[in-house]
Design a protein around this motif. Structure first.
Motif, mmCIF file in Angstrom:
data_model
loop_
_atom_site.group_PDB
_atom_site.id
_atom_site.type_symbol
_atom_site.label_atom_id
_atom_site.label_comp_id
_atom_site.label_asym_id
_atom_site.label_seq_id
_atom_site.Cartn_x
_atom_site.Cartn_y
_atom_site.Cartn_z
ATOM 1 N N PHE A 48 -52.057 31.471 85.998
ATOM 2 C CA PHE A 48 -52.011 30.893 84.653
ATOM 3 C C PHE A 48 -51.772 31.994 83.621
ATOM 4 O O PHE A 48 -50.968 31.824 82.702
ATOM 5 C CB PHE A 48 -53.308 30.145 84.353
ATOM 6 C CG PHE A 48 -53.258 29.391 83.060
ATOM 7 C CD1 PHE A 48 -52.635 28.159 82.989
ATOM 8 C CD2 PHE A 48 -53.839 29.910 81.909
ATOM 9 C CE1 PHE A 48 -52.586 27.449 81.792
ATOM 10 C CE2 PHE A 48 -53.791 29.213 80.721
ATOM 11 C CZ PHE A 48 -53.162 27.985 80.660
ATOM 12 N N ASP A 49 -52.460 33.106 83.787
ATOM 13 C CA ASP A 49 -52.251 34.235 82.872
ATOM 14 C C ASP A 49 -50.790 34.675 82.888
ATOM 15 O O ASP A 49 -50.229 35.020 81.846
ATOM 16 C CB ASP A 49 -53.155 35.409 83.244
ATOM 17 C CG ASP A 49 -54.626 35.131 82.977
ATOM 18 O OD1 ASP A 49 -54.951 34.150 82.281
ATOM 19 O OD2 ASP A 49 -55.470 35.903 83.502
ATOM 20 N N GLY A 50 -50.165 34.649 84.067
ATOM 21 C CA GLY A 50 -48.751 35.011 84.179
ATOM 22 C C GLY A 50 -47.843 34.047 83.430
ATOM 23 O O GLY A 50 -46.876 34.469 82.785
ATOM 24 N N VAL A 51 -48.151 32.762 83.493
ATOM 25 C CA VAL A 51 -47.365 31.759 82.753
ATOM 26 C C VAL A 51 -47.477 32.021 81.254
ATOM 27 O O VAL A 51 -46.482 32.055 80.527
ATOM 28 C CB VAL A 51 -47.846 30.329 83.095
ATOM 29 C CG1 VAL A 51 -47.244 29.297 82.138
ATOM 30 C CG2 VAL A 51 -47.508 29.966 84.531
ATOM 31 N N VAL A 52 -48.702 32.235 80.790
ATOM 32 C CA VAL A 52 -48.920 32.486 79.362
ATOM 33 C C VAL A 52 -48.225 33.784 78.948
ATOM 34 O O VAL A 52 -47.623 33.858 77.874
ATOM 35 C CB VAL A 52 -50.424 32.512 79.032
ATOM 36 C CG1 VAL A 52 -50.672 32.949 77.592
ATOM 37 C CG2 VAL A 52 -51.028 31.124 79.272
ATOM 38 N N GLU A 53 -48.280 34.780 79.796
ATOM 39 C CA GLU A 53 -47.614 36.063 79.486
ATOM 40 C C GLU A 53 -46.106 35.870 79.328
ATOM 41 O O GLU A 53 -45.489 36.464 78.443
ATOM 42 C CB GLU A 53 -47.906 37.077 80.586
ATOM 43 C CG GLU A 53 -47.426 38.475 80.255
ATOM 44 C CD GLU A 53 -47.820 39.470 81.326
ATOM 45 O OE1 GLU A 53 -46.941 40.241 81.750
ATOM 46 O OE2 GLU A 53 -48.997 39.458 81.733
ATOM 47 N N GLN A 54 -45.511 35.051 80.177
ATOM 48 C CA GLN A 54 -44.070 34.774 80.047
ATOM 49 C C GLN A 54 -43.769 34.154 78.683
ATOM 50 O O GLN A 54 -42.734 34.429 78.081
ATOM 51 C CB GLN A 54 -43.586 33.826 81.144
ATOM 52 C CG GLN A 54 -43.453 34.476 82.491
ATOM 53 C CD GLN A 54 -42.973 33.478 83.540
ATOM 54 O OE1 GLN A 54 -43.361 32.311 83.541
ATOM 55 N NE2 GLN A 54 -42.121 33.945 84.422
ATOM 56 N N TRP A 55 -44.666 33.315 78.207
ATOM 57 C CA TRP A 55 -44.453 32.679 76.913
ATOM 58 C C TRP A 55 -44.518 33.653 75.757
ATOM 59 O O TRP A 55 -44.014 33.366 74.677
ATOM 60 C CB TRP A 55 -45.486 31.587 76.692
ATOM 61 C CG TRP A 55 -45.148 30.309 77.374
ATOM 62 C CD1 TRP A 55 -43.936 29.931 77.874
ATOM 63 C CD2 TRP A 55 -46.020 29.238 77.633
ATOM 64 N NE1 TRP A 55 -44.016 28.695 78.424
ATOM 65 C CE2 TRP A 55 -45.301 28.240 78.290
ATOM 66 C CE3 TRP A 55 -47.366 29.022 77.369
ATOM 67 C CZ2 TRP A 55 -45.859 27.040 78.681
ATOM 68 C CZ3 TRP A 55 -47.921 27.826 77.761
ATOM 69 C CH2 TRP A 55 -47.176 26.841 78.405
ATOM 70 N N GLN A 56 -45.138 34.789 75.948
ATOM 71 C CA GLN A 56 -45.237 35.761 74.869
ATOM 72 C C GLN A 56 -43.858 36.199 74.387
ATOM 73 O O GLN A 56 -43.701 36.582 73.237
ATOM 74 C CB GLN A 56 -46.055 36.983 75.309
ATOM 75 C CG GLN A 56 -47.485 36.667 75.697
ATOM 76 C CD GLN A 56 -48.277 35.965 74.609
ATOM 77 O OE1 GLN A 56 -48.239 36.348 73.459
ATOM 78 N NE2 GLN A 56 -48.998 34.917 74.988
ATOM 79 N N SER A 57 -42.867 36.106 75.280
ATOM 80 C CA SER A 57 -41.515 36.496 74.881
ATOM 81 C C SER A 57 -40.681 35.295 74.417
ATOM 82 O O SER A 57 -39.536 35.464 74.023
ATOM 83 C CB SER A 57 -40.800 37.195 76.045
ATOM 84 O OG SER A 57 -40.673 36.298 77.138
ATOM 85 N N SER A 58 -41.267 34.094 74.454
ATOM 86 C CA SER A 58 -40.555 32.905 73.980
ATOM 87 C C SER A 58 -40.564 32.882 72.461
ATOM 88 O O SER A 58 -41.549 33.265 71.831
ATOM 89 C CB SER A 58 -41.222 31.632 74.510
ATOM 90 O OG SER A 58 -41.185 31.594 75.901
ATOM 91 N N PRO A 59 -39.482 32.406 71.883
ATOM 92 C CA PRO A 59 -39.414 32.397 70.414
ATOM 93 C C PRO A 59 -40.283 31.288 69.815
ATOM 94 O O PRO A 59 -39.993 30.110 69.980
ATOM 95 C CB PRO A 59 -37.930 32.139 70.133
ATOM 96 C CG PRO A 59 -37.448 31.370 71.334
ATOM 97 C CD PRO A 59 -38.268 31.893 72.494
ATOM 98 N N THR A 60 -41.352 31.668 69.121
ATOM 99 C CA THR A 60 -42.196 30.651 68.491
ATOM 100 C C THR A 60 -41.500 30.017 67.289
ATOM 101 O O THR A 60 -42.009 29.069 66.714
ATOM 102 C CB THR A 60 -43.558 31.232 68.068
ATOM 103 O OG1 THR A 60 -43.327 32.359 67.231
ATOM 104 C CG2 THR A 60 -44.391 31.606 69.272
ATOM 105 N N VAL A 65 -40.491 25.061 71.914
ATOM 106 C CA VAL A 65 -41.432 25.995 72.533
ATOM 107 C C VAL A 65 -42.836 25.749 71.980
ATOM 108 O O VAL A 65 -43.805 25.634 72.737
ATOM 109 C CB VAL A 65 -41.002 27.465 72.303
ATOM 110 C CG1 VAL A 65 -42.104 28.431 72.721
ATOM 111 C CG2 VAL A 65 -39.725 27.760 73.067
ATOM 112 N N ARG A 66 -42.954 25.641 70.675
ATOM 113 C CA ARG A 66 -44.273 25.413 70.063
ATOM 114 C C ARG A 66 -44.885 24.103 70.547
ATOM 115 O O ARG A 66 -46.062 24.050 70.898
ATOM 116 C CB ARG A 66 -44.175 25.408 68.535
ATOM 117 C CG ARG A 66 -43.883 26.759 67.922
ATOM 118 C CD ARG A 66 -44.060 26.738 66.409
ATOM 119 N NE ARG A 66 -43.458 25.607 65.725
ATOM 120 C CZ ARG A 66 -42.199 25.567 65.273
ATOM 121 N NH1 ARG A 66 -41.393 26.609 65.460
ATOM 122 N NH2 ARG A 66 -41.749 24.495 64.633
#
Length: 143
Positions: A48-60, A65-66
């Motif tokens: 789960f932490d890995g999924v959230v980490e991938q989102w850190q580079s997604s454009p908010t 995405v939001r």
């Protein structure tokens, strides 16, 4: 990797016994959240932490995405299995997935999915033919 199909039941307190095959891997904790098609996703905390980490580079700045992050993360619940390998499925998530008693847990690679048993049976009936029809497009040359 999580594989297979299992059919535990929720008890009166909303707890589900994790499949014995996965208990050791999940003993350190899981995150349960809304999945697609009204099932629940169960990740190890690390996955789960890995999924959230991938989102850190997604454009908010992207509304899509939001919206997805809000829906996915607002329903997330971290749980620690008890000594019997049970986890509590929070009421919000049980309601979302329509799970009241009988459930089906399937291995889906990096996660488990929890389905209401009737919903899973309906899903497989509706998608069995498309599974056969799409095999060449999804995994060319495999079969």
């Amino acid at each position: 990797m999580f594989l297979g199909t299992y059919t535990p039941r929720l008890d009166d307190k909303g707890r589900m016994i994790l499949p014995a095959k996965f208990r050791e891997r999940l003993a350190g904790g899981v995150v349960i959240t809304r999945g697609q098609e009204r099932c629940l996703y169960v990740f190890t905390q690390a996955d789960f932490d890995g999924v959230v980490e991938q989102w850190q580079s997604s454009p908010t700045s992207s509304k899509t995405v939001r919206d997805y992050q809000r829906f996915f993360l607002s329903g997330a619940s971290d749980e620690i299995p008890d000594k019997q390998g049970r986890v509590t499925v929070p009421p919000l998530l049980r309601t979302y997935a329509g799970i009241t008693g009988d459930c089906t847990v399937i291995g889906a690679g990096n996660r488990l999915e929890i389905w209401d048993t009737q919903a899973w049976e309906t899903y497989t009936e509706e998608h069995e033919q498309s599974f056969a029809d799409l095999s060449e497009e999804v995994v060319p040359g495999l079969m």
